[in-house]
Design a protein around this motif. Structure first.
Motif, short mmCIF file in Angstrom:
data_model
loop_
_atom_site.label_atom_id
_atom_site.label_comp_id
_atom_site.label_asym_id
_atom_site.label_seq_id
_atom_site.Cartn_x
_atom_site.Cartn_y
_atom_site.Cartn_z
N GLN A 205 -0.94 -10.62 -9.59
CA GLN A 205 -0.44 -10.55 -11.15
C GLN A 205 -1.63 -9.94 -12.23
O GLN A 205 -2.65 -10.03 -11.62
CB GLN A 205 -0.11 -11.88 -11.50
N GLY A 206 -1.05 -9.06 -12.90
CA GLY A 206 -1.76 -8.27 -13.70
C GLY A 206 -2.36 -6.98 -13.32
O GLY A 206 -2.86 -6.12 -13.96
N GLU A 207 -1.98 -6.54 -11.96
CA GLU A 207 -2.17 -5.48 -11.25
C GLU A 207 -1.38 -4.25 -11.87
O GLU A 207 -0.14 -4.57 -12.13
CB GLU A 207 -2.21 -5.39 -10.10
N LYS A 208 -1.92 -3.05 -12.05
CA LYS A 208 -0.85 -1.94 -12.47
C LYS A 208 -0.70 -1.33 -11.18
O LYS A 208 -1.60 -1.22 -10.35
CB LYS A 208 -1.81 -0.81 -13.30
N VAL A 209 0.50 -0.78 -10.93
CA VAL A 209 0.96 -0.39 -9.81
C VAL A 209 1.57 1.02 -10.07
O VAL A 209 2.15 1.36 -11.23
CB VAL A 209 1.90 -1.04 -8.94
N THR A 210 1.48 2.32 -9.28
CA THR A 210 2.03 3.42 -9.53
C THR A 210 3.79 3.36 -8.69
O THR A 210 3.86 2.48 -7.55
CB THR A 210 1.41 4.34 -9.14
N GLN A 211 4.46 4.22 -9.14
CA GLN A 211 5.68 4.47 -8.21
C GLN A 211 5.40 4.79 -6.84
O GLN A 211 4.63 5.58 -6.60
CB GLN A 211 6.71 5.69 -8.93
N GLY A 212 6.03 3.70 -5.96
CA GLY A 212 5.75 4.07 -4.36
C GLY A 212 4.67 3.26 -3.85
O GLY A 212 4.59 3.19 -2.72
N ALA A 213 4.18 2.40 -4.94
CA ALA A 213 2.82 1.55 -4.38
C ALA A 213 3.46 0.40 -3.52
O ALA A 213 4.63 -0.11 -3.73
CB ALA A 213 2.10 0.80 -5.65
N THR A 214 2.92 -0.25 -2.63
CA THR A 214 3.42 -1.09 -1.70
C THR A 214 3.18 -2.42 -2.36
O THR A 214 2.01 -2.86 -2.60
CB THR A 214 2.47 -1.34 -0.39
N LEU A 215 4.37 -3.30 -2.46
CA LEU A 215 4.36 -4.66 -2.81
C LEU A 215 4.60 -5.79 -1.87
O LEU A 215 3.76 -6.70 -2.07
CB LEU A 215 5.47 -4.76 -3.92
N PHE A 216 5.41 -5.35 -0.53
CA PHE A 216 5.54 -6.46 0.39
C PHE A 216 5.54 -5.60 1.60
O PHE A 216 5.70 -4.32 1.66
CB PHE A 216 6.88 -6.97 0.49
N VAL A 217 4.99 -6.16 2.69
CA VAL A 217 5.26 -5.52 4.09
C VAL A 217 6.12 -6.47 5.05
O VAL A 217 5.91 -7.80 5.01
CB VAL A 217 3.89 -5.65 4.88
N ILE A 218 7.31 -5.86 5.34
CA ILE A 218 8.29 -6.84 6.07
C ILE A 218 7.62 -7.14 7.46
O ILE A 218 7.54 -6.29 8.36
CB ILE A 218 9.85 -6.13 6.37
#
Length: 246
Positions: A205-218
C-alpha cells in the motif's frame, strides 16, 4: 570833434595762381563762415567715410567669424551623425542576433511544447486502464456481483502474472473473503482498478506502479482473477476501457 572810424570787415582772401608764363594771379574774397562751412562739411564726409569703412570691416569680421562657427557646428553635426550611424549599425547587428536567438528559442519552445504534449498524451494513455490485466493467455467471463457491480473473471494458468492495467498508486491491499487478496490502484484521473486473486501479492500500500507492473503471481493452475473498474467511484464494465485482442 569826433571822428567816426570805419570798422573793417575781416574777409579771407583766396589767391589762385597758375604755372603758365602769362598766368595771372587771381584773388577771391571768401566770407569766413562760408569757408568754415565748407571745412566742416568736408570733415563730416571724411568722418562718415572712415566710420563706414570701419563698420564694414567689423561686419565682414563678424560674418567671417559666424561662418567659421557655422562650419564648426556643421562639422560637429556631421561627426555626431557618423557616430549615430555607427551606433545604429551596431544596434541593428545586435537586433539581428537577438532575432536569431528569439527564433531559436521559439523553435525550442515549440519543440518543448510538442514534447510536453506528447509526454502528456503518453502519461494520459499510461494512466488509462486499457491494458489487459494478465500476462499470457486466459479465459474471461463478464458477469456481475450480487450487488450488481460488473466484474470480469479471468482463469489463468500457474505462473501467470496479474499486472497493472495502467500507472497509478496502490491505495489498498486487503484480504478478500472470496479471492484471497485484493489490490486497489488509483490512476489519478478518476479511474480506479481492483484486482482480486488468490495469487501472491507483490506490491505494498502506498507504492507507485507503472503500467504493466506485477501485482500478483498466480500460484495455482486455473487461478482466478476478479477484475473491476470504477470511474468517479462508480463501477463500470471493464470492457468499456479495456483493449482486448485475440
Amino acid at each position: 570833434m569826433v571822428r567816426k572810424g570805419h570798422k573793417r570787415k575781416n574777409n579771407h582772401v583766396v589767391i589762385v595762381t597758375s604755372d603758365a608764363t602769362d598766368g595771372r594771379v587771381r584773388q577771391f574774397r571768401v566770407r569766413p563762415w562760408i569757408l568754415q562751412t565748407v571745412i566742416l562739411f568736408q570733415c563730416i564726409i571724411i568722418g562718415a567715410l572712415i566710420g563706414f569703412f570701419l563698420y564694414e570691416r567689423d561686419v565682414w569680421a563678424g560674418e567671417l567669424q559666424q561662418t567659421e562657427e557655422e562650419n564648426e557646428t556643421i562639422a560637429a553635426l556631421e561627426q555626431e551623425k557618423a557616430q549615430l550611424e555607427e551606433q545604429i549599425a551596431g544596434l541593428n547587428g545586435e537586433i539581428a542576433k537577438l532575432n536569431e536567438k528569439v527564433g531559436i528559442l521559439s523553435e525550442t519552445v515549440t519543440q518543448k511544447a510538442q514534447t510536453e504534449t506528447a509526454l502528456s498524451e503518453q502519461l494520459e494513455k499510461q494512466t488509462m486502464p486499457t491494458e489487459f490485466p494478465l500476462t499470457g493467455k486466459a479465459s474471461m467471463e463478464e458477469t456481475a456481483e450480487e450487488n450488481g457491480n460488473p466484474i470480469c473473471i479471468f482463469t489463468a494458468s500457474k505462473g501467470s502474472m496479474v499486472v497493472a492495467a495502467a500507472s497509478g498508486s496502490v491505495i489498498v491491499v486487503n484480504e478478500d473473503p472470496e479471492y484471497g487478496n485484493n489490490v486497489w490502484v488509483d490512476h489519478g484521473n478518476g479511474y480506479t482498478t481492483i484486482y482480486r486473486s488468490t495469487g501472491e501479492v507483490k506490491v505494498r500500500q502506498g507504492e507507485k506502479v507503472t503500467q504493466g507492473a506485477t501485482l500478483f503471481v498466480i500460484a495455482d493452475d486455473d487461478g482466478k482473477l476478479g477484475y473491476q473498474v470504477t470511474r468517479d467511484s462508480v463501477y463500470i464494465s471493464p470492457t468499456e476501457v479495456m483493449a482486448i485482442s485475440g
